[in-house]
Design a protein around this motif. Structure first.
Motif, PDB file in Angstrom:
ATOM      1  N   GLU A  61      -6.813   2.862  10.682  1.00  0.00           N
ATOM      2  CA  GLU A  61      -6.055   2.309  11.813  1.00  0.00           C
ATOM      3  C   GLU A  61      -4.374   2.185  11.336  1.00  0.00           C
ATOM      4  O   GLU A  61      -4.023   1.730  11.899  1.00  0.00           O
ATOM      5  CB  GLU A  61      -6.878   0.790  12.178  1.00  0.00           C
ATOM      6  CG  GLU A  61      -6.193   0.181  13.600  1.00  0.00           C
ATOM      7  CD  GLU A  61      -7.537  -0.650  13.568  1.00  0.00           C
ATOM      8  OE1 GLU A  61      -8.130  -1.327  13.272  1.00  0.00           O
ATOM      9  OE2 GLU A  61      -7.889  -0.871  15.049  1.00  0.00           O
TER      10      GLU A  61
ATOM     11  N   LEU B 264      -2.446   2.323   8.700  1.00  0.00           N
ATOM     12  CA  LEU B 264      -2.059   3.595   8.922  1.00  0.00           C
ATOM     13  C   LEU B 264      -1.358   4.501   9.968  1.00  0.00           C
ATOM     14  O   LEU B 264      -0.083   4.785  10.117  1.00  0.00           O
ATOM     15  CB  LEU B 264      -2.442   5.001   7.676  1.00  0.00           C
ATOM     16  CG  LEU B 264      -1.819   6.600   7.646  1.00  0.00           C
ATOM     17  CD1 LEU B 264      -1.056   6.076   6.472  1.00  0.00           C
ATOM     18  CD2 LEU B 264      -2.504   7.430   6.838  1.00  0.00           C
ATOM     19  N   ALA B 265      -2.298   4.974  11.218  1.00  0.00           N
ATOM     20  CA  ALA B 265      -2.005   5.435  12.137  1.00  0.00           C
ATOM     21  C   ALA B 265      -0.766   4.760  12.806  1.00  0.00           C
ATOM     22  O   ALA B 265      -0.392   4.950  14.123  1.00  0.00           O
ATOM     23  CB  ALA B 265      -3.181   5.198  13.182  1.00  0.00           C
TER      24      ALA B 265
ATOM     25  N   THR C  40       1.295   2.308  11.545  1.00  0.00           N
ATOM     26  CA  THR C  40       2.210   1.666  10.646  1.00  0.00           C
ATOM     27  C   THR C  40       3.862   2.208  10.863  1.00  0.00           C
ATOM     28  O   THR C  40       3.910   3.264  10.629  1.00  0.00           O
ATOM     29  CB  THR C  40       2.109   1.541   9.033  1.00  0.00           C
ATOM     30  OG1 THR C  40       3.188   1.165   8.531  1.00  0.00           O
ATOM     31  CG2 THR C  40       2.707   3.202   8.617  1.00  0.00           C
ATOM     32  N   PRO C  41       4.723   1.668  11.420  1.00  0.00           N
ATOM     33  CA  PRO C  41       6.320   2.160  11.776  1.00  0.00           C
ATOM     34  C   PRO C  41       6.970   2.287  10.142  1.00  0.00           C
ATOM     35  O   PRO C  41       6.447   2.279   9.667  1.00  0.00           O
ATOM     36  CB  PRO C  41       6.986   0.711  12.385  1.00  0.00           C
ATOM     37  CG  PRO C  41       6.115  -0.509  12.420  1.00  0.00           C
ATOM     38  CD  PRO C  41       4.916   0.046  10.880  1.00  0.00           C
ATOM     39  N   THR C  42       7.680   3.639  10.473  1.00  0.00           N
ATOM     40  CA  THR C  42       8.435   3.669   9.712  1.00  0.00           C
ATOM     41  C   THR C  42       9.674   4.096  10.132  1.00  0.00           C
ATOM     42  O   THR C  42      10.229   4.261  10.779  1.00  0.00           O
ATOM     43  CB  THR C  42       8.260   5.197   9.079  1.00  0.00           C
ATOM     44  OG1 THR C  42       8.366   6.585  10.354  1.00  0.00           O
ATOM     45  CG2 THR C  42       6.165   5.769   8.890  1.00  0.00           C
TER      46      THR C  42
ATOM     47  N   GLU D  81       8.321   3.203   0.772  1.00  0.00           N
ATOM     48  CA  GLU D  81       9.668   4.609   1.305  1.00  0.00           C
ATOM     49  C   GLU D  81      10.905   3.774   0.461  1.00  0.00           C
ATOM     50  O   GLU D  81      11.116   2.436  -0.082  1.00  0.00           O
ATOM     51  CB  GLU D  81       9.473   4.370   2.765  1.00  0.00           C
ATOM     52  CG  GLU D  81       8.140   4.571   3.819  1.00  0.00           C
ATOM     53  CD  GLU D  81       8.999   4.760   5.231  1.00  0.00           C
ATOM     54  OE1 GLU D  81       8.816   5.557   5.619  1.00  0.00           O
ATOM     55  OE2 GLU D  81       8.633   3.125   5.898  1.00  0.00           O
TER      56      GLU D  81
ATOM     57  N   ASP E 199      11.529   9.559   9.347  1.00  0.00           N
ATOM     58  CA  ASP E 199      11.023  10.166   9.321  1.00  0.00           C
ATOM     59  C   ASP E 199      11.405  11.115   7.754  1.00  0.00           C
ATOM     60  O   ASP E 199      10.686  11.455   7.248  1.00  0.00           O
ATOM     61  CB  ASP E 199      10.891  11.726  10.436  1.00  0.00           C
ATOM     62  CG  ASP E 199      10.441  11.125  11.300  1.00  0.00           C
ATOM     63  OD1 ASP E 199      10.324  11.728  12.470  1.00  0.00           O
ATOM     64  OD2 ASP E 199       9.702   9.232  11.293  1.00  0.00           O
TER      65      ASP E 199
ATOM     66  N   HIS F  89       5.501  -1.699   2.493  1.00  0.00           N
ATOM     67  CA  HIS F  89       4.209  -1.601   3.231  1.00  0.00           C
ATOM     68  C   HIS F  89       2.993  -2.130   3.203  1.00  0.00           C
ATOM     69  O   HIS F  89       2.820  -1.940   2.051  1.00  0.00           O
ATOM     70  CB  HIS F  89       3.942  -0.333   3.788  1.00  0.00           C
ATOM     71  CG  HIS F  89       4.724   0.623   4.748  1.00  0.00           C
ATOM     72  ND1 HIS F  89       4.734   0.934   5.615  1.00  0.00           N
ATOM     73  CD2 HIS F  89       6.151   1.407   4.241  1.00  0.00           C
ATOM     74  CE1 HIS F  89       5.913   1.704   7.274  1.00  0.00           C
ATOM     75  NE2 HIS F  89       6.572   1.791   4.972  1.00  0.00           N
TER      76      HIS F  89
ATOM     77  N   TRP G 290       0.772  -1.733  -0.171  1.00  0.00           N
ATOM     78  CA  TRP G 290       0.383   0.140  -0.188  1.00  0.00           C
ATOM     79  C   TRP G 290       0.864   1.296   0.051  1.00  0.00           C
ATOM     80  O   TRP G 290       0.298   2.193  -0.356  1.00  0.00           O
ATOM     81  CB  TRP G 290      -1.279   0.003   1.483  1.00  0.00           C
ATOM     82  CG  TRP G 290      -0.654  -0.156   2.250  1.00  0.00           C
ATOM     83  CD1 TRP G 290      -0.038  -1.146   3.641  1.00  0.00           C
ATOM     84  CD2 TRP G 290      -0.213   0.971   3.276  1.00  0.00           C
ATOM     85  NE1 TRP G 290       0.525  -0.506   4.545  1.00  0.00           N
ATOM     86  CE2 TRP G 290      -0.096   0.371   4.016  1.00  0.00           C
ATOM     87  CE3 TRP G 290      -0.144   2.552   3.413  1.00  0.00           C
ATOM     88  CZ2 TRP G 290       0.939   1.482   5.880  1.00  0.00           C
ATOM     89  CZ3 TRP G 290       0.061   3.431   4.203  1.00  0.00           C
ATOM     90  CH2 TRP G 290       0.635   2.910   5.281  1.00  0.00           C
ATOM     91  N   PHE G 291       2.096   1.046   0.312  1.00  0.00           N
ATOM     92  CA  PHE G 291       3.141   2.346   0.351  1.00  0.00           C
ATOM     93  C   PHE G 291       4.558   1.927  -0.236  1.00  0.00           C
ATOM     94  O   PHE G 291       4.502   0.699   0.899  1.00  0.00           O
ATOM     95  CB  PHE G 291       2.968   3.333   1.501  1.00  0.00           C
ATOM     96  CG  PHE G 291       3.707   4.511   1.778  1.00  0.00           C
ATOM     97  CD1 PHE G 291       2.482   5.302   1.065  1.00  0.00           C
ATOM     98  CD2 PHE G 291       4.773   4.804   2.104  1.00  0.00           C
ATOM     99  CE1 PHE G 291       3.113   6.613   0.884  1.00  0.00           C
ATOM    100  CE2 PHE G 291       5.297   5.412   1.988  1.00  0.00           C
ATOM    101  CZ  PHE G 291       4.652   7.231   1.448  1.00  0.00           C
TER     102      PHE G 291
ATOM    103  N   ALA H 165      12.827   8.846   5.250  1.00  0.00           N
ATOM    104  CA  ALA H 165      12.031   8.616   4.140  1.00  0.00           C
ATOM    105  C   ALA H 165      10.576   8.604   2.978  1.00  0.00           C
ATOM    106  O   ALA H 165      10.202   9.835   4.256  1.00  0.00           O
ATOM    107  CB  ALA H 165      11.412   7.067   4.494  1.00  0.00           C
ATOM    108  N   THR H 166      10.775   8.707   2.241  1.00  0.00           N
ATOM    109  CA  THR H 166       9.543   9.605   1.339  1.00  0.00           C
ATOM    110  C   THR H 166       9.273   8.447   0.167  1.00  0.00           C
ATOM    111  O   THR H 166       9.787   7.274  -0.425  1.00  0.00           O
ATOM    112  CB  THR H 166      10.459  10.271   0.932  1.00  0.00           C
ATOM    113  OG1 THR H 166      11.391   9.933  -0.112  1.00  0.00           O
ATOM    114  CG2 THR H 166      10.561  11.554   1.756  1.00  0.00           C
TER     115      THR H 166
END
Lengths: 490, 91, 387
Positions: free
Chosen positions: A471, A473-474, A476-478, A97, A481, A106, A94-95, A483-484
């Motif tokens: 939920e 997204l809220a 999810t570990p990244t 980075e 910061d 992710h 879904w994402f 990372a893009t």
């Protein structure tokens, strides 16, 4: 969090080939696919947990698949090489980075619980495949109208027949196996409506000489069509689909040599309960654009990843193979997947066979020439807008009509696809323009003009490559910061 | 012979072969639409069949908006037709 | 090279909300107008925002005066057109999580009421009458019936259409490369499609207005402040007002460079719920920050726990045009006669566009200003004023 040398997204022909090759070269590989088992759309087959003796029915190049599957299983759990590949099926990205070094994917489960929420890898081979390109037709939103690939998936994976009396329509060689599959499963295929004319590629020297297996396939299909008495109607299109709560019949039209609807020819309707449409394929580009890789427009007006002769994008560590580098079929995808894996291994400092790479490069060049010939022989007909009505649905999700799109261009002054989307909402719904994107982009520009990357790229950008819950997204570990992902909507 | 599973669609029992998708099970049961659209209240079912178009959204065991073409059947599964997700008040 | 046959009274640079509103008010005032836009219509920040017309986040002062003027225009002069751009007087609900926060909110509402804003306090046990899905764990709220919402792209596109019907011309894909000058005076624009001479040139270039001003040799410090918005799947009506956390007002007025997030949630006509907001000063960086998205989602769930399983379909980012003193730039520029600016509204440009455009057109035509325009004067940042 799971760490790998390489993450491969997509376990179809390209991705399977890439994952197996890379792991056999010693890389640790995560192979991620939204399906429940490897194979992709091309080798979609019945659930292996409930084995069937006729597993390979309706398949092409099936031994290629079973070979790759055997090697994959050894790399998952074989005595010598166990653990080289972690197969993550039933999960979608879904994402993505882009990290200072490598990538973080992710993931979420396509249904049920997520097993592996993150995959971190030093490099990334994207093999996202594609799906049937669609054009709007009056009535195409009725149940019983399906993408040809969806009809095929039901047959190949589930032995389900989507209708009893079918018409298969659009353009391209893929219509043939779908019609054949339906007929073999017992459906009455009343016609294949091919918008083009076969004069282009069946007799094409490049087609036959370049990829002999394709010519053989064409001969097989001709025999099948004859056996099932399926009429193959060239320069014929479905201009309307009628029915109340589902498809009851279709209206037909004949095209002239320029792909425009002939007003002097009237054809009788066909009574059907299934319409299978395919107008070539649209590659899935969201992950390619998410990593910030450059794109371009292919011969068939699809947006594709711009790769070098090692399948490298212009983003270090990111490779693309298969339909996302240009629609060209499974054989080409297998070769590209293998080459991408060799490139990733080589770029990671591991020895690879240069001779094998050169052989793959030659094979890919040949496959690309064949694909270009095929695309030129099966264009979207110039007149596809001739049979639309103002109330024809263009965007199935938002139920945007042609009239609303025309209002955005003619009255409100939208001059490009992105602005049409902002003002009339085609592509704003659940599928985020995957289905209507091509048609909406064409409708935004003057008739007869070719699409450019700047028309298509804003529509292919989907920062969330799949829907994600608030939920997830809220929580999810990244990785970092800084990372893009890239928003190429400039 | 493949294993059979039973599931319900809007309370009516249908059977499917184990390993089939929900979309295939509904297709085999002769059910072609199970969702209505937000704007036009039009019926929808399978379209792309491979997880791309989101036309085939269905409620599976109380979870709304599942893609019928991707979810495998399971014995005792409850399928419900519908439209938009209802958000519970003060959940 | 001159674009033949065009000598408009006004050239407007930018076809976003501010440019569109300026074109509309200028044509209404009888002026001939050309709008030049380097991209497509509504392609900048207008297409990357939420469409708020807020009074609730303002206190007594020039911005509130401008907001109240705009509010009157949206309901009055433009009232009959509201259906074109989904104008909705939905009202805003500002919530406080703690009793301390509620005390602060109560003080704010008292000052706002004195300044002419309609506001009523909502007790904790009444909040669910306004927003049934909000968490019950709130200390209280304030309701602002004057807060409104429009669909910003439709608003700007229709104002441009109406201006065109009055003879205005909109040139997209036309980039301003310089200005025609007669001494200090600006007499038109140079574009990559030719020169256009005009009585007035209006810089409505949004977040890029600072660059445009620099091209004319004047300093107008408009800077980008990046924000992300999350968009949910279409839902049945779930969020009925514009709902935001009390801290939002503080974050709009802050000048911090780092990531700030404060919750703003609202439903739309298309069924989606828009969830914001974040503020970062990172230039025109278009890379998507997952940590910013995560923080927005996390704070939204604190207010709306029942949205947890709801899917997000997409996210978008935009660049608010931000001035150091958080006031917009509106007016003719004495440093370059013939040039005027209407830009720098930060996160409030959609709502304030009509009031700003009306004031600017009054200034250009010498009409009596409806409200005092001097707090917005473009030269206020220049060194002469500081010394």
């Amino acid at each position: 969090m799971a760490r790998f040398d390489l993450a491969v997204v997509g376990a179809g022909p390209a991705g399977l080939s890439a994952a197996v090759t890379a792991a056999e070269n010693g890389l640790t590989v995560a192979l991620v696919d939204a399906g429940t088992q490897p194979g992709g759309q091309f080798w979609r087959h019945p659930d292996e947990h409930h084995p069937r003796p006729d597993e390979g029915r309706g398949q092409h190049l099936w031994s290629r698949f079973t070979d790759l599957r055997t090697r994959l299983r050894a790399l998952e759990s074989g005595a010598a090489t166990a653990g080289r590949v972690e197969l993550v099926v039933g999960h979608q990205v879904w994402f993505v980075e882009t990290l200072a070094e490598g990538f973080m994917l992710h993931l979420s489960a396509t249904h049920g619980e997520t097993r592996l929420p993150q995959v971190r890898a030093a490099s990334l081979v994207l093999c996202p495949g594609g799906y049937d390109r669609q054009l709007p037709v009056p009535g195409w939103e009725l149940p019983g109208v399906m993408a040809a690939g969806g009809v095929q998936a039901l047959l190949k994976a589930h032995r389900s027949v989507a209708g009893r009396r079918a018409v298969v329509a659009g353009t391209g060689p893929f219509l043939l196996p779908v019609a054949a599959g339906l007929a073999q499963a017992g459906a009455d295929v009343v016609a294949i409506c091919e918008a083009g004319s076969l004069s282009g590629w069946a007799r094409s020297p490049l087609g036959a000489a370049g990829v002999p297996s394709k010519a053989l396939e064409a001969v097989e299909y001709a025999a099948l069509l004859a056996r099932h008495r399926i009429p193959y109607r060239m320069r014929t299109v479905i201009t309307a689909i009628r029915g109340e709560s589902e498809v009851g019949s279709v209206g037909l039209g004949r095209l002239d040599r320029n792909g425009r609807l002939r007003t002097d020819v009237s054809l009788p309707d066909l009574d059907v309960d299934l319409v299978a449409f395919g107008w070539g394929f649209t590659p899935s580009l969201e992950l390619v654009t998410a990593v910030g890789a450059s794109t371009r427009v292919d011969v068939d007006e699809s947006l594709i990843a711009d790769v070098d002769d090692w399948q490298r994008t212009d983003v270090p560590g990111a490779y693309v193979a298969g339909e996302a580098t240009g629609v060209g079929g499974a054989l080409l995808a297998v070769a590209e997947g293998e080459l991408a894996a060799l490139a990733a291994s080589r770029d990671a400092g591991r020895p690879v066979s240069e001779a094998r790479a050169r052989s793959l490069q030659r094979q890919i060049a040949r496959g690309r020439r064949f694909a270009a010939t095929m695309h030129r022989a099966h264009p979207v007909p110039a007149g596809w807008q001739d049979w639309l009505e103002p109330d024809t649905t263009v965007c199935r999700c938002e139920e945007t009509t042609l009239g609303e799109i025309c209002a955005a261009t003619k009255e409100l002054g939208a001059t490009d696809a992105r602005t049409v989307k902002l003002l009339a909402r085609p592509g704003m719904g659940w599928c985020q323009g995957r289905v209507c994107g091509f048609a909406a982009a064409k409708l935004a520009i003057p008739v007869g003009e070719a699409l450019t990357a700047s028309d298509l790229a804003p529509l292919a950008k989907r920062t969330f490559a799949a829907p994600v819950s608030l939920e997830t997204l809220a929580t999810t570990p990244t990785e970092s910061d800084s990372a893009t992902s890239h928003d190429n909507d400039a | 012979m493949t294993d059979q599973v039973n599931l319900t669609f809007d309370g009516v029992t249908i059977t499917a072969a184990a390993g089939q998708s929900v979309g295939a099970a509904l297709t085999d049961a002769g059910i072609r639409s199970w969702r209505s659209t937000r704007r036009g209240d039009r019926p929808r079912g399978l379209f792309c069949g491979i997880g791309v178009c989101f036309d085939c959204l269905v409620t599976v065991d109380g979870r709304p908006n599942q893609r019928a073409c991707l979810v495998p059947v399971r014995d005792g599964m409850r399928l419900e037709s519908g439209g938009l997700r209802e958000v519970s008040a003060r959940g | 090279m001159t674009i033949s046959g065009t000598h408009p009274d006004v050239v407007v640079i930018g076809a976003g909300a501010l440019g569109a509103a300026t074109a509309w008010f200028a044509t209404r005032a009888g002026l001939t107008v050309e709008v030049v836009e380097r991209g497509s219509i509504v392609s900048g920040t207008t297409s990357a925002c939420e469409g708020n017309l807020l009074v609730s986040d303002k206190e007594a002062g020039p911005e509130l005066d401008l907001a109240l003027l705009s509010h009157d225009l949206w309901r009055g002069e433009l009232g009959e057109l509201g259906g074109l751009w989904e104008f909705e007087e939905k009202g805003g609900l500002v919530v406080a999580a703690t009793s301390g926060g509620m005390a602060g909110l109560t003080e704010l509402t008292e000052r706002q009421r004195a300044a002419g804003i309609e506001v009523r306090e909502v007790a904790a046990d009444e909040i669910h009458h306004y927003e049934p899905h909000l968490t019950p764990e709130l200390a209280g709220a304030a309701f602002y019936p004057q807060d409104c919402q429009v669909q910003p792209m439709l608003m700007a596109a229709h104002l441009l259409r109406l201006a065109r019907q009055q003879g205005a011309r909109v040139r997209t894909g036309t980039t301003v490369t310089g200005f025609l000058r007669d001494g200090d005076r600006v007499t038109g624009v140079r574009t990559d499609c030719g020169d256009i001479s005009a009585g007035h040139v209006v810089n409505a270039a949004g977040t890029w207005a600072g660059e445009m001003a620099a091209l004319a040799g004047v300093d107008v410090p408009v800077l980008p402040r990046r924000g992300f918005i999350l968009v949910t799947e279409p839902l049945p009506p779930t969020v009925f007002h514009k709902v935001y956390a009390g801290e939002y007002v503080a974050s709009t007025q802050s000048s911090d460079e780092g990531l700030q997030t404060s919750t703003v949630i609202e439903g739309t006509r298309s069924g989606t719920v828009l969830i914001g907001s974040s503020r970062e000063r990172v230039g025109f960086d278009r890379t998507v920050s997952l940590s910013a998205l995560r923080e927005i989602a996390s704070k939204a769930l604190a207010l709306y726990p029942s949205l947890a399983p709801v899917s997000l379909m997409r996210t978008y980012l935009g660049f608010r045009p931000y001035c150091p003193d958080h006031l917009p730039v509106i007016g003719t520029d004495p440093r370059a006669p013939g040039l005027a600016h209407v830009a720098g509204h930060e996160g409030a440009g959609i709502g304030l566009s009509v009031g700003s455009a009306k004031l600017l057109v009054e200034a250009m035509t010498g009409a009596t200003p409806t409200i005092d325009i001097t707090p917005f004067r473009p030269e206020r940042f220049s060194l002469q004023e500081v010394s």
